[in-house]
Design an enzyme around this catalytic site. Structure first.
Site, PDB file in Angstrom:
ATOM      1  N   HIS A  71       0.960  -0.950  -0.237  1.00 23.07           N
ATOM      2  CA  HIS A  71      -0.046  -0.269  -0.197  1.00 23.07           C
ATOM      3  C   HIS A  71       0.634   1.478   0.114  1.00 23.07           C
ATOM      4  CE1 HIS A  71      -2.771  -3.160   0.777  1.00 23.07           C
ATOM      5  NE2 HIS A  71      -4.022  -1.906   0.481  1.00 23.07           N
ATOM      6  N   PRO A  72       0.230   2.195  -0.602  1.00 22.47           N
ATOM      7  CA  PRO A  72       1.452   3.557  -0.897  1.00 22.47           C
ATOM      8  C   PRO A  72       1.144   4.163   0.603  1.00 22.47           C
ATOM      9  CG  PRO A  72      -1.238   3.928  -1.818  1.00 22.47           C
ATOM     10  CD  PRO A  72      -0.779   2.661  -1.363  1.00 22.47           C
ATOM     11  N   SER A  84      -5.867   3.518  -5.842  1.00 19.05           N
ATOM     12  CA  SER A  84      -5.429   4.440  -4.829  1.00 19.05           C
ATOM     13  C   SER A  84      -5.563   5.777  -5.192  1.00 19.05           C
ATOM     14  CB  SER A  84      -4.063   3.679  -4.279  1.00 19.05           C
ATOM     15  OG  SER A  84      -3.983   2.571  -3.812  1.00 19.05           O
ATOM     16  N   GLU A  87      -9.346   6.678  -4.786  1.00 23.78           N
ATOM     17  CA  GLU A  87      -9.281   6.855  -3.415  1.00 23.78           C
ATOM     18  C   GLU A  87      -9.362   8.218  -3.091  1.00 23.78           C
ATOM     19  OE1 GLU A  87      -9.759   1.996  -3.453  1.00 23.78           O
ATOM     20  OE2 GLU A  87      -7.796   3.151  -2.694  1.00 23.78           O
ATOM     21  N   GLN A  88      -7.744   8.702  -2.791  1.00 21.35           N
ATOM     22  CA  GLN A  88      -7.101   9.608  -2.249  1.00 21.35           C
ATOM     23  C   GLN A  88      -7.646  11.307  -2.930  1.00 21.35           C
ATOM     24  OE1 GLN A  88      -2.753   9.130  -1.207  1.00 21.35           O
ATOM     25  NE2 GLN A  88      -2.752   6.997  -0.837  1.00 21.35           N
ATOM     26  N   PHE A 119       0.864   3.867   7.041  1.00 21.73           N
ATOM     27  CA  PHE A 119      -0.031   3.743   7.812  1.00 21.73           C
ATOM     28  C   PHE A 119      -1.305   3.285   6.462  1.00 21.73           C
ATOM     29  CE2 PHE A 119      -3.876   6.620   8.195  1.00 21.73           C
ATOM     30  CZ  PHE A 119      -4.670   6.557   9.202  1.00 21.73           C
ATOM     31  N   ILE A 120      -2.569   2.485   7.103  1.00 18.92           N
ATOM     32  CA  ILE A 120      -3.372   2.271   5.774  1.00 18.92           C
ATOM     33  C   ILE A 120      -4.575   2.804   6.344  1.00 18.92           C
ATOM     34  CG2 ILE A 120      -4.458   0.605   4.794  1.00 18.92           C
ATOM     35  CD1 ILE A 120      -1.646  -1.150   4.608  1.00 18.92           C
ATOM     36  N   MET A 121      -5.868   3.389   6.108  1.00 25.68           N
ATOM     37  CA  MET A 121      -7.309   3.452   5.924  1.00 25.68           C
ATOM     38  C   MET A 121      -7.821   3.662   4.938  1.00 25.68           C
ATOM     39  SD  MET A 121      -8.572   7.259   8.338  1.00 25.68           S
ATOM     40  CE  MET A 121     -10.043   7.254   8.534  1.00 25.68           C
TER      41      MET A 121
END
Length: 171
Positions: A71-72, A84, A87-88, A119-121
């Site tokens: 994950h980035p 991603s 989403e971001q 950090f993943i959310m």
């Protein structure tokens, strides 16, 4: 990638087609779709998602860590999957001021240094302020608790992506 498949389409696919269609749902980890495939045919999106989530739960600790590391960073500017990026962007992370970007970068670096993965959310429905608050709060977690939280967030992200990919079937 975003072709709006039906569950019937998914159930008619062979393994290579299935992995091609769904392998991106768990960030850069097509092995998740590959391991879920034998559990089909799927009676619902929930059943499909459950099979994929179970593939992650039954993976080795090293595989789960590799999944998290795929994950980035949130608000990062490195190469991300198109999912991603979208989403971001929708959470406002592509429109940070230079000061906010520096703050997110520092928080990401601190987080990764402490836990060994980014950090993943699941950021759908979130904004840059709620994401930053969550990051700061989760920096106080234990490594074990944060590993569990990160894997739960990965499952949420995958659930959103599955719902976006598959046409509604009346469930």
């Amino acid at each position: 990638m975003y072709l709006n498949w039906t569950l019937e389409d998914i159930n008619e696919m062979d393994l290579p087609q299935f992995v091609e269609a769904l392998g991106w749902i768990f960030e850069h980890s097509p092995w998740v779709a590959e391991r879920a495939f034998p559990h089909g045919p799927f009676t619902s999106i929930d059943a499909l998602h459950s099979a994929m989530a179970e593939a992650v739960r039954s993976a080795t600790p090293e595989e789960r860590l590799k999944l998290l590391r795929a994950h980035p960073d949130l608000a990062g500017r490195l190469q991300m999957s198109s999912a991603s990026v979208s989403e971001q962007k929708n959470a406002g992370l592509s429109d940070l001021t230079p000061e906010e970007y520096a703050d997110f970068t520092a928080c990401n670096n601190t987080y990764t240094g402490k836990f060994g993965f980014p950090f993943i959310m699941a950021v759908r429905g979130q904004n840059k302020h709620s994401i930053r608050e969550a990051m700061l709060r989760r920096l106080d977690s234990t490594p074990e608790a944060e590993l569990d939280t990160a894997l739960q967030e990965v499952a949420k992200i995958a659930r959103f992506r599955s719902l976006d990919l598959l046409a509604p079937t009346g469930e």
